[in-house]
Each structure stands twice: as C-alpha cells, then as structure tokens.
Motif scaffolding. Structure first.
Motif, PDB file in Angstrom:
ATOM      1  N   HIS A   1      38.842  42.136  47.187  1.00 56.93           N
ATOM      2  CA  HIS A   1      38.961  40.875  46.460  1.00 56.93           C
ATOM      3  C   HIS A   1      40.201  40.911  45.566  1.00 56.93           C
ATOM      4  CE1 HIS A   1      37.844  37.233  44.435  1.00 56.93           C
ATOM      5  NE2 HIS A   1      37.954  37.846  43.281  1.00 56.93           N
ATOM      6  N   ARG A   2      41.155  40.018  45.849  1.00 62.38           N
ATOM      7  CA  ARG A   2      42.416  40.028  45.108  1.00 62.38           C
ATOM      8  C   ARG A   2      42.562  38.797  44.235  1.00 62.38           C
ATOM      9  NH1 ARG A   2      45.114  39.728  50.519  1.00 62.38           N
ATOM     10  NH2 ARG A   2      42.970  39.128  50.938  1.00 62.38           N
ATOM     11  N   GLY A   3      41.527  37.962  44.192  1.00 60.56           N
ATOM     12  CA  GLY A   3      41.584  36.767  43.342  1.00 60.56           C
ATOM     13  C   GLY A   3      42.507  35.695  43.887  1.00 60.56           C
TER      14      GLY A   3
ATOM     15  N   GLY B   1      49.558  40.781  38.711  1.00 62.81           N
ATOM     16  CA  GLY B   1      49.001  40.150  37.519  1.00 62.81           C
ATOM     17  C   GLY B   1      47.608  39.603  37.692  1.00 62.81           C
ATOM     18  N   SER B   2      47.130  39.491  38.927  1.00 56.32           N
ATOM     19  CA  SER B   2      45.807  38.914  39.137  1.00 56.32           C
ATOM     20  C   SER B   2      44.724  39.746  38.450  1.00 56.32           C
ATOM     21  CB  SER B   2      45.532  38.843  40.635  1.00 56.32           C
ATOM     22  OG  SER B   2      44.167  38.651  40.866  1.00 56.32           O
ATOM     23  N   TYR B   3      43.682  39.069  38.004  1.00 57.04           N
ATOM     24  CA  TYR B   3      42.585  39.759  37.331  1.00 57.04           C
ATOM     25  C   TYR B   3      41.933  40.810  38.210  1.00 57.04           C
ATOM     26  CZ  TYR B   3      39.554  36.817  40.140  1.00 57.04           C
ATOM     27  OH  TYR B   3      38.945  36.224  41.199  1.00 57.04           O
ATOM     28  N   ALA B   4      42.008  40.610  39.530  1.00 53.00           N
ATOM     29  CA  ALA B   4      41.284  41.504  40.440  1.00 53.00           C
ATOM     30  C   ALA B   4      42.141  42.666  40.905  1.00 53.00           C
ATOM     31  CB  ALA B   4      40.782  40.709  41.645  1.00 53.00           C
ATOM     32  N   VAL B   5      43.386  42.735  40.451  1.00 50.75           N
ATOM     33  CA  VAL B   5      44.297  43.789  40.884  1.00 50.75           C
ATOM     34  C   VAL B   5      44.635  44.652  39.680  1.00 50.75           C
ATOM     35  CG1 VAL B   5      46.645  44.184  41.696  1.00 50.75           C
ATOM     36  CG2 VAL B   5      45.229  42.465  42.804  1.00 50.75           C
TER      37      VAL B   5
ATOM     38  N   ARG C   1      34.870  47.721  32.498  1.00 51.10           N
ATOM     39  CA  ARG C   1      33.955  48.303  33.467  1.00 51.10           C
ATOM     40  C   ARG C   1      32.598  48.489  32.837  1.00 51.10           C
ATOM     41  NH1 ARG C   1      34.674  51.127  38.308  1.00 51.10           N
ATOM     42  NH2 ARG C   1      36.730  50.751  39.142  1.00 51.10           N
TER      43      ARG C   1
ATOM     44  N   PRO D   1      35.316  34.415  37.479  1.00 52.38           N
ATOM     45  CA  PRO D   1      36.767  34.205  37.558  1.00 52.38           C
ATOM     46  C   PRO D   1      37.227  32.775  37.822  1.00 52.38           C
ATOM     47  CG  PRO D   1      36.125  36.106  38.834  1.00 52.38           C
ATOM     48  CD  PRO D   1      34.869  35.450  38.406  1.00 52.38           C
TER      49      PRO D   1
ATOM     50  N   VAL E   1      30.624  39.108  45.270  1.00 47.75           N
ATOM     51  CA  VAL E   1      32.054  39.362  45.090  1.00 47.75           C
ATOM     52  C   VAL E   1      32.286  40.331  43.936  1.00 47.75           C
ATOM     53  CG1 VAL E   1      34.290  38.290  44.734  1.00 47.75           C
ATOM     54  CG2 VAL E   1      32.493  37.018  45.894  1.00 47.75           C
TER      55      VAL E   1
ATOM     56  N   HIS F   1      30.194  46.980  38.869  1.00 48.39           N
ATOM     57  CA  HIS F   1      30.901  47.512  37.704  1.00 48.39           C
ATOM     58  C   HIS F   1      31.649  46.434  36.927  1.00 48.39           C
ATOM     59  CE1 HIS F   1      34.749  47.270  39.792  1.00 48.39           C
ATOM     60  NE2 HIS F   1      34.163  47.787  40.856  1.00 48.39           N
ATOM     61  N   TRP F   2      31.642  45.196  37.416  1.00 52.67           N
ATOM     62  CA  TRP F   2      32.281  44.100  36.667  1.00 52.67           C
ATOM     63  C   TRP F   2      31.415  43.756  35.475  1.00 52.67           C
ATOM     64  CZ3 TRP F   2      35.649  39.886  39.069  1.00 52.67           C
ATOM     65  CH2 TRP F   2      36.386  40.383  40.160  1.00 52.67           C
TER      66      TRP F   2
ATOM     67  N   HIS G   1      31.515  43.246  42.114  1.00 56.84           N
ATOM     68  CA  HIS G   1      30.699  44.439  42.282  1.00 56.84           C
ATOM     69  C   HIS G   1      30.031  44.781  40.960  1.00 56.84           C
ATOM     70  CE1 HIS G   1      32.555  46.062  46.258  1.00 56.84           C
ATOM     71  NE2 HIS G   1      32.007  44.893  46.374  1.00 56.84           N
TER      72      HIS G   1
ATOM     73  N   MET H   1      31.345  33.447  41.155  1.00 57.86           N
ATOM     74  CA  MET H   1      32.637  32.929  40.717  1.00 57.86           C
ATOM     75  C   MET H   1      32.508  31.895  39.612  1.00 57.86           C
ATOM     76  SD  MET H   1      34.297  34.819  42.601  1.00 57.86           S
ATOM     77  CE  MET H   1      36.024  34.492  42.730  1.00 57.86           C
TER      78      MET H   1
ATOM     79  N   TRP I   1      43.667  33.968  34.389  1.00 55.61           N
ATOM     80  CA  TRP I   1      43.917  34.552  35.714  1.00 55.61           C
ATOM     81  C   TRP I   1      44.430  35.988  35.636  1.00 55.61           C
ATOM     82  CZ3 TRP I   1      48.641  36.126  37.948  1.00 55.61           C
ATOM     83  CH2 TRP I   1      49.769  35.922  37.136  1.00 55.61           C
ATOM     84  N   ASP I   2      45.061  36.340  34.466  1.00 55.98           N
ATOM     85  CA  ASP I   2      45.664  37.671  34.414  1.00 55.98           C
ATOM     86  C   ASP I   2      44.961  38.577  33.417  1.00 55.98           C
ATOM     87  OD1 ASP I   2      46.410  36.272  32.249  1.00 55.98           O
ATOM     88  OD2 ASP I   2      48.560  36.661  32.397  1.00 55.98           O
ATOM     89  N   CYS I   3      43.693  38.291  33.118  1.00 55.54           N
ATOM     90  CA  CYS I   3      43.013  39.136  32.144  1.00 55.54           C
ATOM     91  C   CYS I   3      42.664  40.490  32.770  1.00 55.54           C
ATOM     92  CB  CYS I   3      41.755  38.453  31.629  1.00 55.54           C
ATOM     93  SG  CYS I   3      40.418  38.514  32.782  1.00 55.54           S
ATOM     94  N   ARG I   4      42.489  41.475  31.922  1.00 57.53           N
ATOM     95  CA  ARG I   4      42.114  42.806  32.412  1.00 57.53           C
ATOM     96  C   ARG I   4      40.600  42.934  32.326  1.00 57.53           C
ATOM     97  NH1 ARG I   4      44.430  43.696  35.572  1.00 57.53           N
ATOM     98  NH2 ARG I   4      46.565  43.070  35.550  1.00 57.53           N
ATOM     99  N   LEU I   5      40.006  43.350  33.402  1.00 52.99           N
ATOM    100  CA  LEU I   5      38.552  43.464  33.419  1.00 52.99           C
ATOM    101  C   LEU I   5      38.131  44.822  32.885  1.00 52.99           C
ATOM    102  CD1 LEU I   5      37.815  42.020  36.925  1.00 52.99           C
ATOM    103  CD2 LEU I   5      37.074  41.035  34.784  1.00 52.99           C
TER     104      LEU I   5
END
Lengths: 530, 169
Positions: free
Chosen positions: A210-212, B129-133, A157, A144, A133, A137-138, A135, A118, A151-155
């Motif tokens: 994991h939902r952050g 909106g969370s990064y993990a969702v 793969r 985070p 936490v 493929h991150w 995995h 983290m 907090w709302d960035c797109r990850l």
C-alpha cells in the motif's frame, strides 16, 4: 435506449423513496437513496432476473470542505444491457454507521472493509471487520482518505496481531507463505490450512504494498496525474493510463480525435499481447515445462522490444495523455508492426501445438483450480479469469471505448474454469489481438492525435470510466476539486475483485498446485494494494 | 518430439539479440569491488519487492529469458535470502513492508551486497512523501549499488551486474 428506460421506471416504482439524479456518464443512471434502504435496493438489483446487477464498484468520498458529509456510492452493472446504475447516499454530522450489504452480496466484502479502513465509516452487520489495508501495526484512528489526514504525515507504530481464521482438528496444520516469496514476484501473505495433502482453506492477507496512491492523486491536478496512474500497476501501464484519461476527458467534455482513439487501441492490444505471452510461459514454467517458458519468454521479449522501438518505452509509458496520445505512429511503422506480428503468429501457434500435445502438462492443468461459474458470479469476477469460468463479459464489446466500436471483436469464452481454460482464453486472445491490430492498420484514419483541454470542470463534478485491460475491467472514478485539482480518485484494478475469488478456486487442490493456480489468475499485487 | 526438434532448429540461438545499454556504466566504489571479489565471479540474487509498481519485477524476470539469459554470466536467482550473495530491492519501502525488508536483510549471510533497482528504490520516485512510504531503501539498510531507471531496461541491469562480476579490487 429502449432497454434502459424501463430499469429507471421499475426502480422508481419499486422504491418510491429514491430520487433520480442526472447521470454521470453515458449509459448510466444515478439514484439518491436513503441509507436504510440500501440493503433492500441492492439486493433487489442483484437478484431481479431481468436486472441481475453485478456490484462493479463501491466507494466512499469525503466531501469536506465543501459539505461536511461523507458520500457512499454503489455502482451496479446490469447483466443484460450492461447499463450502469449508481446508487448514492450521504452521511451527515457525526453519523459513522452504514448498513452492510455484504450479507447479501459477496462482492462487497473487501470494498466495505476498505471503506472502514480508509474513512473510518463502519459497515454495520459486516461479518468480518478485521483490518484490511491498515495492517495491525497502524495506530488507531488513522484513516488516510479523510480530508483531515495529511498526505505526508509520518505514521507511528502500535502493537497488534492479525487473527487468521483457524481450522482445528486432528492432522490439520497451517502453512504460512510470504510476504516475501521464492520467485521474482510481489509480496503477499497466504495461509493454507491443510489436512495431509489437500488444501482445506486458503486465507489471503494483502496490502503489503500500500503506497497511498488514492491520496497521492488528491495532491495532483487532473491533467498532470497521468504518470501516477501509469504506475498503479506497472504491467498495465496503458490500461490504467487510458482509464484515467478517459475519466478526465469526460469531465472536461473533451472529444478525442479518431486517430488517437485508434492508436490507444493499438497500445492496449500490444500491452495485452506481451502480458498474455508472458503468462502462458509462466504457467508452463510452473509445471516445470521450461521449453514453453523459454519460447514464450522469447516472444514476449520480441513484443517488448517492438514497443521500445515504437515508442521509446518497453512498457509504452508516457504514450497516453489527456485529450489523445503524445506521439504519432506513422502508417509505415504500422505496416512494420503487422509484419512483425504476422511472423509471431505462426511461431506462437507452433508453441501452442507443442504445449497442448504434452500429456503430462495437460494432466497438471486440467481440473486444477476450478472456479465455478456461480462462484465467479457471486464474487463479480471478470476479465480473463471470468471468461475462463463462463462469464461472458468483455468491456471492449459491451461498453466500447477507444476505437472498439469500429473494430468488432470476438470474446474468448470457456466454461471449465480450470487452469487450462484460463490458458486457453489467453491463447485465443493473443490471436484475436493480432487480428484486431491488422484490422486497425487497415481502418486507421489520418488526422490530429490530440485535442487540447479547455475549461476546467466545476468542483464536485465526477464521472466514471472503464477500460478492459489485459487482466480485466479497470475502473476509475474521478471527482474534480478546486482549480483543476483532483478531489477524489478511486482506482479499481480487476485484481481487487479477483483476489478474493482465488480463495474459492484453491480448496481441494494440493499445495504444489497453488503456484500454478495463482499464476493462471496472475493478479497484480500493486494494483490491488494501491 | 519431432515438432520440438524442428522448432529448436528453426529458432536457433537467440541469446544476445538486444540493443546494448545506453546509460553510462554505474561507478562502483573500491570497497564494493573488494566485496564482489569474494563471490568469485558468480552472484546469487534474492529479489525483494518493497512496494514497486511491478515493472521492475517484470524486467528482472526478463533477465532470465533466453534473450538476456543472465545465468550464462553466473547470475542466479536464489529462492531464499539465506542462499543469496546480493539482495536486489525494488520499490519505495512501504510502511507495511519495512519489517519484512529488514528481516530479509538480516537473514542474508555476510558479506552481502544490496542493490537498489529502479528510481523508486533509490529516491521513492513518484511516491515520495506519501504517508504509506517510509523512505528509500538506504534509509533502512545500507545500499551498495544503485541502478536507476523507471524501470531500468534489462540491458542496463545486465550491464551493471556484469560490471560487478568482472569487478576486481
């Protein structure tokens, strides 16, 4: 207090380099420690016979933008006095390394891996630095909980493979299970190495869900984040909501009215009741004893319908707020609850008698999935699982919160550490909960049910709170930020600590017994994965 | 043995002892009704959790207890997606579960239904909106029916599923 002062003095004398700080909450001490001394001090706290410190929580904090440092915090609970000792250290500049304490203290293993994932801080000397936490493929470099991670960035793969520990040899094979399982349960991956029937090794891979949550907390204000806390683990709605609210109340120096404290206790006990009833049924169901499952399911449903009538939510959602509770329960309704529970108690006792008279059931439960007391101690296991393995700990008695200081209680304790002991602990706690609710009805005072929060805390203030949920010890660390927002919120469900311990209860058993052992632990995946 | 008989006589039948659902019934579009008709009034369900807080799972489990007893309507929980007619998905789809969900969907034989259970599965709820969702279920697989609620109570779920069962084109 007489017990607590010497602990501070002894530490000060043994380690002159440490500096004592003002404690963050009642019954605690806080020390600022040089980073290099951490392994020595933690080892000392953990092994000294008159301390026997249990590593309760380990967390990191990114202090930006106020200071460009990372903080590391170690919370120990002293075994005898249940006093909390917080050790903290700061890492400045480009320093990303800290000494690992895992070689001395097993319980730190997952915490340190989590911090590495983290925050990108690396525990030097940690025996197992695989990702936990995040995995595989991150993408590389995504940490985070750093303040510069949006907090709302797109990850994206990347390619990556998780390396499980292998046992090699003739006749040894691996059985992978999950993440999606055959029942209505949450996702998690288990990998068994078996030789013939008995399991030689079990390895867990979690954090699928994991939902952050910890990052989401940082987007909220102190007062408004209660619904999020209630959704950390749905079955522990009251436990998490209460632990969060208590932390905020300590930050705001807010006194909770006595009636509200009693009602909080009532909700917590109701939650314990329906979960324990469900668990007992589920354990029996896993031995294919569906009669007991049906009866326990019926009784559980009865409590949940009672919750619904009482509060409008089957899970008691939205009942706890900062400063008190949202809805009063009239004394007349309390009498109804006790009546209902008084009917339920003989009903449950009858089912219990039927369960324990069943020889084939007892045969499956006894000596299955033994978690020895010393293993439980090494992994700092707590809650139902700990009490079934002879760990005599219960926050309701040891560090009373809500109204437990006025409602003395008995702690169910068994020493065998097998599935049956865990079943027995749950059964005893059901009777104890009903007794507590009865006593609560007699003692509940009249008065207001909530106090309004006043001044906001200054940024950087932080505190800890602990609640004995039905699974065990729930801990919250809340640090205030600018304008009443949350700077950092560390959530610790008991599952996070008890999951690694299950790996030590399983070897030697056969695979068909694993669902039974898993069910008797009944840990939350959601609360673990956050 | 006598204990068990005595207990059973004393308790009697408890099925159906719940307050009825109070949410309006969920509209089902004709295409879905056509699909449902193929299942001949029985439904095998595979539940997939993609990141819920586990309250939805508890309510799904409650469906199988003697009070709601969904089995009497021909609703079964299948242990594998390959035996399922319908996937019930709970929770927002997390980054880590995305692939597993798609796999489970692929393994479910056609024709299949996808039921999004709970607010999180429909619109990510609190975790939006969370990064993990990575988004609600329908972003990854086509959803036929949505059952709202946080969590929806078993009576609501049963109502919606019974609606499906009786659905005729």
């Amino acid at each position: 207090m007489t017990e607590e002062r010497p602990c501070d003095d002894v530490l000060n004398i043994a380690f002159p380099a440490i500096r004592q700080n003002t404690p963050v909450c009642a019954k605690s001490s806080h020390f600022v420690v040089p980073k290099d001394l951490l392994p020595a001090i933690t080892h000392y706290l953990h092994t000294q016979p008159n301390f026997r410190g249990r590593l309760t929580l380990l967390w990191a904090c990114d202090h930006r933008p106020v200071r460009t440092t990372y903080g590391l915090y170690y919370l120990f609970t002293l075994e005898g006095s249940h006093h909390w000792v917080v050790l903290s250290t700061e890492m400045t500049g480009t320093d990303r390394l800290f000494p690992s304490i895992t070689p001395h203290i097993h319980a730190a293993q997952w915490y340190e891996r989590e911090i590495r994932d983290m925050f990108g801080l690396i525990p030097q000397g940690h025996p197992d630095l695989r990702r936990l936490v995040r995995h595989e493929h991150w993408p590389k470099g995504t940490h985070p909980l750093r303040k510069d991670f949006s907090w709302d960035c797109r990850l994206g793969r990347q390619q990556g493979e998780h390396h499980f520990r292998h046992i090699e040899g003739e006749g040894v094979f691996e059985v992978p299970v999950g993440p999606i399982h055959a029942g209505i349960i949450e996702p998690g991956h288990f990998r068994f190495s078996v030789a013939g029937e008995p399991i030689m090794q079990l390895e867990l891979r979690h954090f699928w869900k994991h939902r952050g949550i910890e990052k989401l907390f940082e987007q909220q204000t102190l007062i408004d984040a209660v619904p999020l806390a209630e959704r950390v683990s749905g079955d522990t709605t009251v436990g998490h909501g209460l632990a969060y609210c208590q932390a905020v109340e300590t930050l705001l120096h807010l006194e909770v009215p006595r009636r509200a404290r009693y009602l909080r206790t009532l909700f917590l006990e109701l939650e314990r009741l329906h979960n324990h009833l469900g668990d007992i049924g589920a354990i029996c169901n896993d031995t294919a004893y569906s009669l007991a499952h049906a009866h326990c399911g019926r009784m559980k449903e009865r409590i949940m319908q009672l919750n619904d009538r009482l509060t409008g939510s089957r899970f008691l959602r939205g009942m706890i707020r900062v400063g008190g509770v949202t809805r009063d329960i009239e004394n007349r309704r309390l009498v109804d609850i006790v009546d209902e529970l008084s009917q339920l108690q003989p009903d449950f006792s009858e089912v219990g008698a039927i369960i324990f008279a069943n020889a084939s059931l007892t045969d499956r439960l006894e000596t299955t999935g033994i978690l020895h007391e010393h293993t439980a101690w090494d992994h700092a296991v707590m809650g139902v699982v700990g009490r079934a393995s002879g760990r005599d700990c219960d926050l309701r008695r040891d560090r009373p919160f809500a109204a437990y200081d006025e409602l003395p209680m008995n702690v169910a304790l068994y020493r065998y550490g097998d599935v049956r002991a865990r079943l027995r602990v749950r059964g005893d706690e059901i009777h104890e909960s009903i007794r507590l609710i009865r006593e609560l009805r007699d003692k509940i005072p009249d008065g207001p049910i909530a106090h309004e929060p006043g001044d906001l805390p200054s940024p950087g203030d932080w505190t800890l709170s602990a609640v004995e949920g039905w699974r065990g010890e729930i801990l919250y660390m809340v640090m205030a930020g600018e304008g009443g927002r949350i700077h950092r919120c560390k959530v610790r469900d008991p599952s996070f600590v008890n999951w690694p311990a299950i790996q030590w209860a399983v070897p030697g058993n056969i695979i068909p017994d694993f669902p039974l052992i898993n069910k008797s632990f009944n840990l939350s995946y959601a609360g673990n994965d956050l | 043995m006598f204990r068990i008989i005595k207990k059973s006589l004393k308790i009697g039948v408890v099925t159906g002892q719940y307050s009825r659902a109070n949410t309006p019934t969920i509209p089902i579009v004709p295409e879905v009704k056509e699909k449902v008709a193929l299942f001949k009034r029985s439904l095998a369900i595979r539940e997939v959790d993609t990141g819920s807080c586990n309250a939805c799972e508890m309510e799904m489990n409650a469906l199988m207890n003697p009070i709601y007893d969904a089995e009497r309507f021909g609703i079964h929980i299948a242990a594998s997606p390959r035996h399922a007619d319908a996937l019930v998905v709970t929770g927002p789809v997390t980054v880590n579960m995305e692939r597993a969900l798609k796999d489970a969907h692929k393994q479910t034989p056609d024709p299949k239904l996808v039921i999004a259970l709970g607010d999180c599965a429909i619109n990510c709820g609190m975790f939006k909106g969370s990064y993990a969702v990575t988004g609600p279920v329908e972003r990854h697989i086509p959803v036929d029916i949505r059952i709202p609620g946080c969590p929806p109570c078993p009576a609501d779920i049963l109502e919606a599923l019974s609606e499906l069962r009786t659905g005729r084109p």
